[in-house]
Design a protein around this motif. Structure first.
Motif, PDB file in Angstrom:
ATOM      1  N   LEU A 182      -7.729 -23.574 -16.615  1.00 23.94           N
ATOM      2  CA  LEU A 182      -8.569 -24.064 -17.717  1.00 23.94           C
ATOM      3  C   LEU A 182      -9.813 -24.768 -17.197  1.00 23.94           C
ATOM      4  O   LEU A 182     -10.916 -24.590 -17.733  1.00 23.94           O
ATOM      5  CB  LEU A 182      -7.769 -25.017 -18.608  1.00 23.94           C
ATOM      6  N   MET A 183      -9.654 -25.546 -16.141  1.00 19.20           N
ATOM      7  CA  MET A 183     -10.811 -26.272 -15.595  1.00 19.20           C
ATOM      8  C   MET A 183     -11.830 -25.285 -15.023  1.00 19.20           C
ATOM      9  O   MET A 183     -13.037 -25.447 -15.198  1.00 19.20           O
ATOM     10  CB  MET A 183     -10.369 -27.246 -14.507  1.00 19.20           C
ATOM     11  N   LYS A 184     -11.318 -24.232 -14.364  1.00 21.27           N
ATOM     12  CA  LYS A 184     -12.247 -23.247 -13.792  1.00 21.27           C
ATOM     13  C   LYS A 184     -13.011 -22.535 -14.913  1.00 21.27           C
ATOM     14  O   LYS A 184     -14.183 -22.223 -14.791  1.00 21.27           O
ATOM     15  CB  LYS A 184     -11.483 -22.201 -12.981  1.00 21.27           C
ATOM     16  N   GLU A 185     -12.293 -22.265 -16.025  1.00 25.83           N
ATOM     17  CA  GLU A 185     -12.924 -21.527 -17.130  1.00 25.83           C
ATOM     18  C   GLU A 185     -13.887 -22.400 -17.920  1.00 25.83           C
ATOM     19  O   GLU A 185     -14.902 -21.912 -18.419  1.00 25.83           O
ATOM     20  CB  GLU A 185     -11.850 -21.044 -18.110  1.00 25.83           C
ATOM     21  N   LYS A 186     -13.536 -23.672 -18.059  1.00 28.87           N
ATOM     22  CA  LYS A 186     -14.237 -24.477 -19.058  1.00 28.87           C
ATOM     23  C   LYS A 186     -15.078 -25.616 -18.516  1.00 28.87           C
ATOM     24  O   LYS A 186     -15.863 -26.194 -19.250  1.00 28.87           O
ATOM     25  CB  LYS A 186     -13.205 -25.101 -20.020  1.00 28.87           C
TER      26      LYS A 186
END
Lengths: 233, 210
Positions: A79-83
């Motif tokens: 999620l952190m990589k995506e967002k």
């Protein structure tokens, strides 16, 4: 020959007395103490046994907790990589500079490109607030930007798909207050967008030369820019 | 031959005494030995119990270590879970309003046109236009049937007759054969504009907090 002074009965009585004496003295000294010690050992044993019997349950819970942590961490990484932009305040200065780049160069054009993708006609003024210039003012684990109000024009389904599609934007945003006006296919949808940045890691030590900190210190108070004091790490 | 022992009884007593002394000593020794045996048995039992207790306490120490590790692992989870729940919750929240509007559209009679829809908390306000009274009535019936979405539906009033809004400026011409009572009043040209206010059964959930 004289009659002996000690009789058998005397011997019997003496024997009984001696035996009682031996039994009583040994019982009330050695044996009773030993029994007390054994009882105390039993109590210790039971107490330790009660704790030790929890081992299988605790080992299972430990394995589950480790597994859950691994899964949560993996989910969060994705999620952190995506967002989230690659911003960390472990080193406050580096983090602040990364935030400068995000606010001044990256985010604005990203939103404009997003809104102009089509097929809807989009209106709205994108304004990203100025970033902070005092690294000691950065103490929070969640940055919140109010990006303002946007209006899109199109048909009913396209407007709803457009709103849902914000979940595919490269940053975490929250869409609020969707209001629909007019009639499809010239319907307008109006909503507000709030963006969130969760920095990686924690917050590093203060920079002595930068002076005192404070919420949004040093010019981070542009319109719509909030560093939420939700969690200090 | 008759044997007569003329010696006094106490002469034989010495021998009997000696035997009695030996017997008493034997009894004392036996009692002593028995007590000693009992003491040794208890001591062995105590030693055995002590060994078992020490081993069990070692095991309990190891289990306490595991418990400590478990508490440390459990403490690591909430900060991560909080971030995951916030991100996922925000993305789920973004889907709620479109989902709701689609549900609302399912219960909207297709001959009624909605010109605006606004959700605020657990209230929905819609401005709508119906071409005929019959369309308006069917729309209202649909709304009353949507008990899974609304607990309360109210509409603004529609004007009586005559009404400039409805475009009925006076008695209209009678159609040949009598008045038309199929719901289309002669003379209506503008349709009916009305406002619907509804209370939701389940208010839209609020946004997640961090």
């Amino acid at each position: 020959m004289r009659k002996p002074k000690i009789q058998v009965i005397h011997l019997l009585i003496a024997t009984v007395v001696i035996c009682i004496g031996i039994v009583a003295s040994l019982y009330y000294t050695v044996i009773t103490n030993t029994k007390k010690e054994i009882e105390a050992l039993n109590v210790r044993y039971e107490k330790a046994s009660a704790v030790a019997s929890e081992r299988p349950k605790l080992e299972k819970q430990l394995a589950e907790a480790k597994q859950k942590f691994i899964e949560m961490t993996a989910k969060l990484d994705v999620l952190m990589k995506e967002k989230m932009p690659p911003i960390s305040f472990d080193d406050r200065i580096a983090g602040m500079m990364a935030l400068w780049k995000e606010n001044t160069q990256v985010l604005g054009p990203m939103i404009v490109r997003w809104m102009n993708r089509g097929p809807l006609i989009a209106n709205g003024n994108v304004s990203i607030p100025a970033p902070p210039v005092n690294p000691n003012g950065i103490t929070y684990s969640l940055l919140t930007y109010n990006l303002g109000s946007f209006t899109v024009t199109g048909d009913f389904r396209s407007i709803l798909d457009h709103v849902r599609d914000w979940n595919n934007f490269g940053r975490l945003v929250r869409v609020d207050g969707l209001t629909l006006n007019g009639q499809s296919p010239n319907m307008t949808g109006t909503y507000t967008v709030t963006m969130f940045i969760i920095p990686y890691g924690g917050v590093g030590p203060e920079i002595p030369m930068a002076g005192g900190g404070g919420p949004g210190g040093g010019g981070g108070g542009g319109a719509g820019y909030v560093m939420e004091e939700t969690d200090k790490e | 031959m008759l044997k007569i022992n003329l010696l006094p009884a106490y002469v034989r007593q010495k021998a009997a005494l000696k035997k009695a002394i030996f017997l008493c000593l034997a009894v004392i020794i036996l009692v002593g030995a028995g007590m000693l045996y009992w003491i040794i048995t208890l001591k062995n039992e105590k030693d055995q119990r002590e060994k078992e207790t020490i081993a069990m306490e070692e095991e309990a120490k190891r289990v306490e270590e595991i418990r400590k590790q478990l508490n440390e692992e459990l403490a690591k989870i909430p900060p991560v879970e909080k971030k995951v729940n916030f991100i996922q919750g925000t993305m789920d929240y973004n889907l709620k309003a479109p989902e709701f509007y689609e549900e609302l559209a399912r219960y909207t009679y297709n001959r009624v046109e909605l010109s605006s829809m606004n959700i605020s908390g657990n209230r929905v306000t819609m401005n709508a236009h119906a071409r005929t009274l019959g369309d308006f009535g069917r729309y209202l019936l649909n709304m009353y049937n949507a008990t899974s979405i609304y607990t309360n539906v109210s509409v603004s009033t529609i004007p009586g007759w005559p009404s400039a809004t409805l475009g009925t400026s006076g008695p209209g011409p009678l159609t040949p054969g009598g008045r038309d009572f199929t719901g289309v009043l002669p003379g209506i040209t503008n349709g009916i504009d009305f406002t619907v206010n509804c209370t939701l059964v389940k208010p839209l959930p609020g946004p997640p907090t961090y």
